[in-house]
Design a protein around this motif. Structure first.
Motif, PDB file in Angstrom:
ATOM      1  N   ALA A 339       0.831  -1.212   0.000  1.00 39.50           N
ATOM      2  CA  ALA A 339       0.000   0.000   0.000  1.00 39.50           C
ATOM      3  C   ALA A 339       0.863   1.259   0.000  1.00 39.50           C
ATOM      4  N   ASP A 340       1.944   1.238   0.756  1.00 33.85           N
ATOM      5  CA  ASP A 340       2.840   2.392   0.825  1.00 33.85           C
ATOM      6  C   ASP A 340       3.476   2.672  -0.535  1.00 33.85           C
ATOM      7  N   ARG A 341       3.905   1.617  -1.214  1.00 30.85           N
ATOM      8  CA  ARG A 341       4.508   1.811  -2.535  1.00 30.85           C
ATOM      9  C   ARG A 341       3.478   2.348  -3.533  1.00 30.85           C
ATOM     10  N   CYS A 342       2.232   1.869  -3.409  1.00 29.55           N
ATOM     11  CA  CYS A 342       1.190   2.362  -4.318  1.00 29.55           C
ATOM     12  C   CYS A 342       0.994   3.870  -4.162  1.00 29.55           C
ATOM     13  N   VAL A 343       0.961   4.329  -2.918  1.00 28.50           N
ATOM     14  CA  VAL A 343       0.857   5.770  -2.668  1.00 28.50           C
ATOM     15  C   VAL A 343       2.041   6.487  -3.291  1.00 28.50           C
ATOM     16  N   GLN A 344       3.238   5.951  -3.117  1.00 28.36           N
ATOM     17  CA  GLN A 344       4.456   6.590  -3.610  1.00 28.36           C
ATOM     18  C   GLN A 344       4.473   6.651  -5.136  1.00 28.36           C
ATOM     19  N   VAL A 345       4.087   5.573  -5.777  1.00 25.74           N
ATOM     20  CA  VAL A 345       4.061   5.530  -7.239  1.00 25.74           C
ATOM     21  C   VAL A 345       3.115   6.592  -7.795  1.00 25.74           C
ATOM     22  N   MET A 346       2.002   6.810  -7.115  1.00 23.69           N
ATOM     23  CA  MET A 346       0.993   7.726  -7.617  1.00 23.69           C
ATOM     24  C   MET A 346       1.199   9.167  -7.185  1.00 23.69           C
ATOM     25  N   GLY A 347       2.191   9.411  -6.335  1.00 23.44           N
ATOM     26  CA  GLY A 347       2.517  10.774  -5.947  1.00 23.44           C
ATOM     27  C   GLY A 347       1.353  11.494  -5.291  1.00 23.44           C
ATOM     28  N   GLY A 348       1.091  12.710  -5.732  1.00 25.89           N
ATOM     29  CA  GLY A 348       0.023  13.508  -5.141  1.00 25.89           C
ATOM     30  C   GLY A 348      -1.335  12.823  -5.242  1.00 25.89           C
ATOM     31  N   THR A 349      -1.579  12.141  -6.350  1.00 28.06           N
ATOM     32  CA  THR A 349      -2.840  11.429  -6.504  1.00 28.06           C
ATOM     33  C   THR A 349      -2.976  10.334  -5.447  1.00 28.06           C
ATOM     34  N   GLY A 350      -1.859   9.740  -5.057  1.00 28.95           N
ATOM     35  CA  GLY A 350      -1.880   8.658  -4.080  1.00 28.95           C
ATOM     36  C   GLY A 350      -2.298   9.087  -2.693  1.00 28.95           C
ATOM     37  N   VAL A 351      -2.066  10.333  -2.345  1.00 31.98           N
ATOM     38  CA  VAL A 351      -2.460  10.809  -1.015  1.00 31.98           C
ATOM     39  C   VAL A 351      -3.806  11.519  -1.032  1.00 31.98           C
ATOM     40  N   SER A 352      -4.447  11.533  -2.180  1.00 36.48           N
ATOM     41  CA  SER A 352      -5.756  12.174  -2.298  1.00 36.48           C
ATOM     42  C   SER A 352      -6.846  11.120  -2.207  1.00 36.48           C
ATOM     43  N   GLY A 353      -8.069  11.600  -2.137  1.00 36.34           N
ATOM     44  CA  GLY A 353      -9.202  10.701  -2.127  1.00 36.34           C
ATOM     45  C   GLY A 353      -9.740  10.394  -3.506  1.00 36.34           C
ATOM     46  N   ASP A 354      -8.973  10.721  -4.553  1.00 38.13           N
ATOM     47  CA  ASP A 354      -9.440  10.492  -5.913  1.00 38.13           C
ATOM     48  C   ASP A 354      -9.510   9.011  -6.262  1.00 38.13           C
ATOM     49  N   THR A 355      -8.728   8.182  -5.567  1.00 40.81           N
ATOM     50  CA  THR A 355      -8.818   6.733  -5.731  1.00 40.81           C
ATOM     51  C   THR A 355      -8.925   6.109  -4.343  1.00 40.81           C
ATOM     52  N   ILE A 356      -9.145   4.821  -4.306  1.00 38.28           N
ATOM     53  CA  ILE A 356      -9.279   4.106  -3.041  1.00 38.28           C
ATOM     54  C   ILE A 356      -7.926   3.806  -2.411  1.00 38.28           C
ATOM     55  N   VAL A 357      -6.835   4.116  -3.104  1.00 38.61           N
ATOM     56  CA  VAL A 357      -5.494   3.766  -2.630  1.00 38.61           C
ATOM     57  C   VAL A 357      -5.198   4.407  -1.278  1.00 38.61           C
ATOM     58  N   GLU A 358      -5.558   5.652  -1.118  1.00 43.07           N
ATOM     59  CA  GLU A 358      -5.285   6.348   0.152  1.00 43.07           C
ATOM     60  C   GLU A 358      -6.003   5.668   1.310  1.00 43.07           C
ATOM     61  N   GLN A 359      -7.257   5.250   1.111  1.00 42.93           N
ATOM     62  CA  GLN A 359      -7.983   4.568   2.187  1.00 42.93           C
ATOM     63  C   GLN A 359      -7.374   3.201   2.479  1.00 42.93           C
ATOM     64  N   VAL A 360      -7.005   2.472   1.444  1.00 41.95           N
ATOM     65  CA  VAL A 360      -6.384   1.163   1.654  1.00 41.95           C
ATOM     66  C   VAL A 360      -5.118   1.309   2.486  1.00 41.95           C
ATOM     67  N   PHE A 361      -4.331   2.341   2.204  1.00 43.23           N
ATOM     68  CA  PHE A 361      -3.121   2.602   2.992  1.00 43.23           C
ATOM     69  C   PHE A 361      -3.469   2.791   4.467  1.00 43.23           C
ATOM     70  N   ARG A 362      -4.504   3.577   4.748  1.00 50.77           N
ATOM     71  CA  ARG A 362      -4.891   3.815   6.142  1.00 50.77           C
ATOM     72  C   ARG A 362      -5.416   2.545   6.809  1.00 50.77           C
ATOM     73  N   GLU A 363      -6.246   1.808   6.080  1.00 57.60           N
ATOM     74  CA  GLU A 363      -6.843   0.610   6.657  1.00 57.60           C
ATOM     75  C   GLU A 363      -5.775  -0.428   7.000  1.00 57.60           C
ATOM     76  N   ILE A 364      -4.830  -0.632   6.092  1.00 56.30           N
ATOM     77  CA  ILE A 364      -3.817  -1.657   6.325  1.00 56.30           C
ATOM     78  C   ILE A 364      -2.831  -1.207   7.394  1.00 56.30           C
ATOM     79  N   ARG A 365      -2.629   0.085   7.535  1.00 52.74           N
ATOM     80  CA  ARG A 365      -1.781   0.560   8.648  1.00 52.74           C
ATOM     81  C   ARG A 365      -2.419   0.177   9.983  1.00 52.74           C
ATOM     82  N   ALA A 366      -3.730   0.305  10.069  1.00 55.06           N
ATOM     83  CA  ALA A 366      -4.418  -0.089  11.300  1.00 55.06           C
ATOM     84  C   ALA A 366      -4.347  -1.598  11.510  1.00 55.06           C
ATOM     85  N   PHE A 367      -4.376  -2.362  10.420  1.00 56.66           N
ATOM     86  CA  PHE A 367      -4.316  -3.821  10.493  1.00 56.66           C
ATOM     87  C   PHE A 367      -3.054  -4.295  11.216  1.00 56.66           C
TER      88      PHE A 367
END
Length: 396
Positions: A339-367
């Motif tokens: 999930a972290d790499r996905c955010v990094q690959v997507m740059g600014g888009t990765g930390v936005s809510g434009d895709t589900i990637v940002e939420q997946v990153f948060r959810e798996i961090r809690a996991f």
């Protein structure tokens, strides 16, 4: 429930995947998805669609039997392709683990009253074990349990406070774990309760990093809750043993569902990398990006194999305490890297809510904390390594 048998698990998983991608994914931007999870209205709407599709609680068959753990992994990974998938299909925590436990330990009467509506997706549940840390209550160490249960005639009376209780808001079935022993001897008992109950009060719902589970995570006060003796789940004073029955499969179920979410994030990041250009070529053609996606593929496969290995041990009858700890650590850390790499690959888009990637990153961090932090599992494994070594196996 599904009428698909074990011989058609792959076909069932394909149906689940199609349902999640075609029906559930469009709901990811629904305004009823809030900081404390999807609203009850949205849960009911999604489950109605799953029921119509014949996919409600797909890992439990119409005769009440379960797919085995290896088969469950195939199905639950597909249900996790959207954070809303497990909610829609009734494979989400804590319900999935609670259904498993009641099915293993409950009486026929308890199954009819408490389990049947859960399997049908008509009710949600909560597992009341963790307690507030600032009061010295039970967390990763259940022996610190402060909530007390005392016998009064043919009822047990329970008082205490619980914390991080997932799904308590809106739940209709509760499993309350309390110290039923004495000051000299700690013993835990599990109680099945109907919710809501005036003796169980939600003090507040916590603001947490994750937002996929209906009802969020609440601080709960239990004040003189009276529970009939016939609502004890299993035997009195055996709560810690039953917790172990629930924990190994529940840890693995988390691994299964979040593997699906990480797979979806990887798909989105890959699609971005093969379309987005920078410095004269596609992002994926830059070694730094391409290698991150390659590492993702490796981590996803290793996580899948680790989960399936532990699932196979459970299917053979092992309690799998150590093995599920190993799987939970390895898989949660691997999926977080993905999930972290996905955010990094997507740059600014990765930390936005434009895709589900940002939420997946948060959810798996809690996991990496839920169902036991990585460090607690490693500590437990280290203790086992020490015990085994002291038995005389010095490697010669």
């Amino acid at each position: 429930m599904t009428d698909q048998g074990p011989s058609s698990v792959e076909a069932l998983a394909s149906r689940v995947e199609r349902f999640v991608r075609d029906v559930v994914v469009p709901y990811e931007r629904d305004p009823r998805c809030g900081a404390h999870g999807p609203s009850e209205e949205l849960v009911l709407e999604l489950r109605a669609k799953a029921r119509t599709a014949g996919l409600m609680t797909p890992h439990i068959l119409v005769d009440g039997s379960h797919l085995n753990q290896r088969e469950t992994a195939i199905v639950l990974r597909k249900s996790g392709l959207s954070p809303l998938g497990p909610v829609a299909l009734n494979t989400a925590a804590p319900d999935e683990g609670n259904m498993y436990l009641i099915g293993k330990v409950g009486t026929d009467e308890q199954k009819a009253r408490f389990l049947a509506p859960l399997i049908a997706g008509e009710a949600r549940s909560a597992f009341f074990m963790t307690e507030p840390a600032d009061e010295g209550g039970a967390g990763s160490d259940p022996s610190m349990m402060k909530t007390r249960a005392r016998l009064d005639g043919n009822h047990w009376v329970i008082s205490g406070r619980k914390a991080f209780i997932t799904g308590a808001v809106g739940a209709r079935v509760g499993i309350v774990m309390a110290n039923s022993g004495t000051d000299e001897r700690l013993a835990a008992t599990m109680f099945l309760v109907d919710l809501p109950d005036p003796a169980i009060k939600v003090e507040r719902v916590l603001d947490t990093i994750d937002s996929a589970m209906p009802g969020g995570h609440a601080i709960i006060a239990i004040d003189e809750l009276r529970v009939p003796a016939d609502q004890i789940l299993g035997e009195v004073h055996e709560g810690f043993r039953y917790a172990q029955v629930r924990l190994s499969p529940a840890r693995l179920s988390h691994c299964m569902r979040w593997h699906g979410a990480a797979t979806r994030a990887h798909e989105i990041a890959t699609a971005y990398a093969v379309k987005r250009q920078a410095f004269g070529k596609l992002l994926i053609d830059h070694e730094g990006v391409g290698f991150m996606l390659a590492d993702n593929a490796i981590d996803l496969k290793q996580a899948e194999l680790m989960t399936d290995w532990c699932a196979g041990l459970l299917d053979e009858g092992s309690l799998g305490t150590a093995e599920s700890s190993m799987a939970k650590v390895a898989v949660s850390d691997a999926l977080f890297r993905v999930a972290d790499r996905c955010v990094q690959v997507m740059g600014g888009t990765g930390v936005s809510g434009d895709t589900i990637v940002e939420q997946v990153f948060r959810e798996i961090r809690a996991f990496r904390i839920y169902d036991g932090p990585t460090e607690v599992h490693k500590w437990s494994l280290a203790k086992k390594i020490k015990r085994d070594a002291l038995k005389g196996n010095d490697g010669r």
